[in-house]
Scaffold this active site. Structure first.
Site, PDB file in Angstrom:
ATOM      1  CD  GLU A   1     -23.386  27.695  37.628  1.00 32.28           C
ATOM      2  OE1 GLU A   1     -22.145  27.657  37.555  1.00 32.28           O
ATOM      3  OE2 GLU A   1     -24.082  28.337  36.834  1.00 32.28           O
TER       4      GLU A   1
ATOM      5  CG  ASP B   1     -25.119  28.756  33.125  1.00 30.64           C
ATOM      6  OD1 ASP B   1     -24.173  28.172  33.694  1.00 30.64           O
ATOM      7  OD2 ASP B   1     -24.994  29.846  32.526  1.00 30.64           O
TER       8      ASP B   1
END
Length: 536
Positions: free
Chosen positions: A284, A215
């Site tokens: 990401e 993330d």
């Protein structure tokens, strides 16, 4: 690592754990629910699942605010449930990728609680980005028991969720939170932080996970000194008008994509490579362009990074062609493996982005099919195989902290729990009869997995056919893509024995020679608008 590593040409299915399947009737998805639906995923034909955070969390940002990185939140089950999920997924031939959140913790994490208790200047605060504001004065000049002024944030950075990226604590200092105020950013220049995450990686690898989705992989480090962000008037207007398709990438981004982040991923790659069976990591990373994205997938860093440039493109053959060309050229320079994605839990579902209704669904199927023909990995988001559109969630049911902060509809509309069966909510989502944590539309009965499984022309049936056909060439067609010219409104490319054609125009077009392997919709003396086909 060889070219035959499983992740290079995998189809990975994203499971948003809260919204996939509920095993205990509380209206919230959980790990046993995922396990119960593994046969569905195996029949769909995916190679791996990526599961969003299931760690101990107060759930202010639905698991992306982690309080304990080494345990399962009781809301989702127990560690034993994760072990069972891994065992059964592997028995179905499905790899399991888990989400890792290294940019920030929850405010409930033991480190942040210790930081608040320890006070300014302490080693505990050194794990986060605590700072004084420009109007701070020395504590010894303030009367006893009075809080120093310190009323101005340390810089002008704004949170992704809206408002200032700084929150003030009772003793007057500020801490950085690039997302919600309940998600304080870690200071990755403090050696305790990378050491902790290396231990977390090993903890889950030892339990048998096959990889990690990272993330905010482009975050972690901030420019030294935390200078003000410099924005032009045009960039400021673009930020104000931004939708859910990610950052706008102004010229000066002192909080993103700093060079030191790559040392972290080199260290993580060494850990991953020390385990058997091609363990992997996908980042990401919202970056400015394909070239900056490629830096994350150099041979000694992450295995893959999400390619959001495909997702961000309009319904346009020239735009799709440009993304393909730039992506493949960039990853080729570093020997990387491309990825392709059209939807996830942070963006508007692509059926809706492409116009909604019949047209949006036709375009979504065609874009998906085109994406699946490209070399590299494809990531699909739960529910897109059912043709789900973005849901207009009533404001009374908003859950997304981004929506609650800005007052604008946020990400709830793409997170509505899946419809599995039946004629009324909760459509088999769980054993109870009540609506799940975000209510489902009453008109979803024709979209359930059960209903679509009986319809050979359904979107679910199309996805099953597409993933099955893809397996016949995905690992053998090579990584070279040749763009062909069939007109400005038509995207056409050849990859090995397969020619993919996508009609983004308004009139039917002739197709190149070949036998149709698969089409996203009916063919009519050529390729109709909003339709794709594979030919061999």
């Amino acid at each position: 690592m060889t070219d035959e590593a499983w992740w290079r040409h995998a189809v990975c299915y994203q499971v948003y754990v809260r919204s996939f399947a509920d095993s205990d009737g509380d209206g919230i998805g959980d790990l046993p629910g995922i396990t119960s639906r593994l046969p569905y995923l195996a029949e769909l034909g995916v190679d791996a699942v990526w599961i969003t955070p299931f760690y101990t969390s107060p759930q202010h940002d639905h698991g992306y605010d982690v309080a304990d990185y080494r345990d399962v939140d009781p809301l989702f089950g127990k560690l034993a449930d994760l072990d069972t999920l891994l065992e059964q997924a592997h028995a179905h031939g499905i790899r399991v990728i888990v989400d890792l959140v290294p940019n920030h913790t929850s405010e409930d994490h033991e480190w942040f609680r210790a930081a608040l208790a320890a006070g300014p200047g302490s080693p505990e605060r050194g794990r986060y980005l605590f700072r004084d504001g420009p109007d701070a004065v020395p504590a010894n000049t303030v009367p006893a028991n009075a809080v120093p002024p310190n009323t101005v944030p340390p810089n002008n950075w704004e949170s992704v969720f809206g408002g200032s990226a700084w929150a003030r604590v009772p003793d007057g200092q500020w801490y950085l939170h690039l997302f919600d105020a309940t998600q304080p950013d870690l200071d990755w220049r403090n050696p305790e932080v990378p050491a902790m995450f290396e231990d977390v990686l090993r903890f889950w690898l030892d339990r048998g996970v096959d990889g990690f989705r990272i993330d905010v992989a482009h975050g972690l480090f901030k420019e030294p000194g935390l200078p003000d962000q410099r924005l032009t008037d045009a960039e400021r207007e673009a930020n104000l008008a931004a939708d859910l398709l990610g950052p706008q990438h102004p010229e000066h981004e002192p909080m993103w994509d700093q060079p030191e982040v790559h040392d972290v991923y080199r260290a993580w790659r060494r850990i991953l490579d020390s385990y058997p069976d091609d363990r992997m990591a996908v980042g990401e990373a919202w970056t400015r362009d394909a070239a900056s994205l490629a830096r994350y997938v150099r041979p000694d860093e992450l295995h893959q990074s999400f390619n959001f440039h495909w997702l961000s493109a309009d319904w346009s053959a020239p735009q799709f062609a440009a993304v393909i060309t730039e992506t493949l050229a960039a990853v080729a320079l570093v020997g990387g493996s491309p990825t392709w994605v059209l939807s996830n839990h942070d963006v508007i579902r692509h059926v809706t982005r492409y116009g909604g209704g019949t047209v949006g669904l036709a375009r979504a199927r065609a874009a998906t099919m085109t994406m699946l023909a490209l070399p590299g990995s494809s990531y699909i988001y739960q529910g897109e195989e059912l043709g789900l559109e973005e849901v207009d969630v009533d404001r009374a049911h908003w859950q997304d902290p981004q929506a609650l902060t800005t007052g604008k509809p946020g990400r709830d509309g793409c997170r509505v729990p899946l419809p599995w069966s039946g004629d009324a909510p909760p459509f088999g989502f769980g054993p109870g009869s009540d609506q799940p944590w975000i209510p489902q539309p009453a008109g979803w009965s024709s979209l359930t997995a059960e209903a679509q499984a009986e319809d050979a022309e359904s979107t679910l049936a199309f996805y099953r056919r597409a993933l099955s056909a893809r397996r016949t060439f995905a690992t053998t067609a090579g990584d070279q893509v040749e763009l062909l010219d069939l007109g400005a409104k038509v995207l056409t490319f050849r990859r090995g024995p397969v020619t993919a054609v996508l009609n983004c125009g308004t009139t039917t077009v002739a197709m190149p020679d070949g036998t149709v392997l698969l089409a996203s919709g009916p063919l009519d003396d050529g390729l109709p608008p909003d339709t794709a086909a594979w030919l061999v």
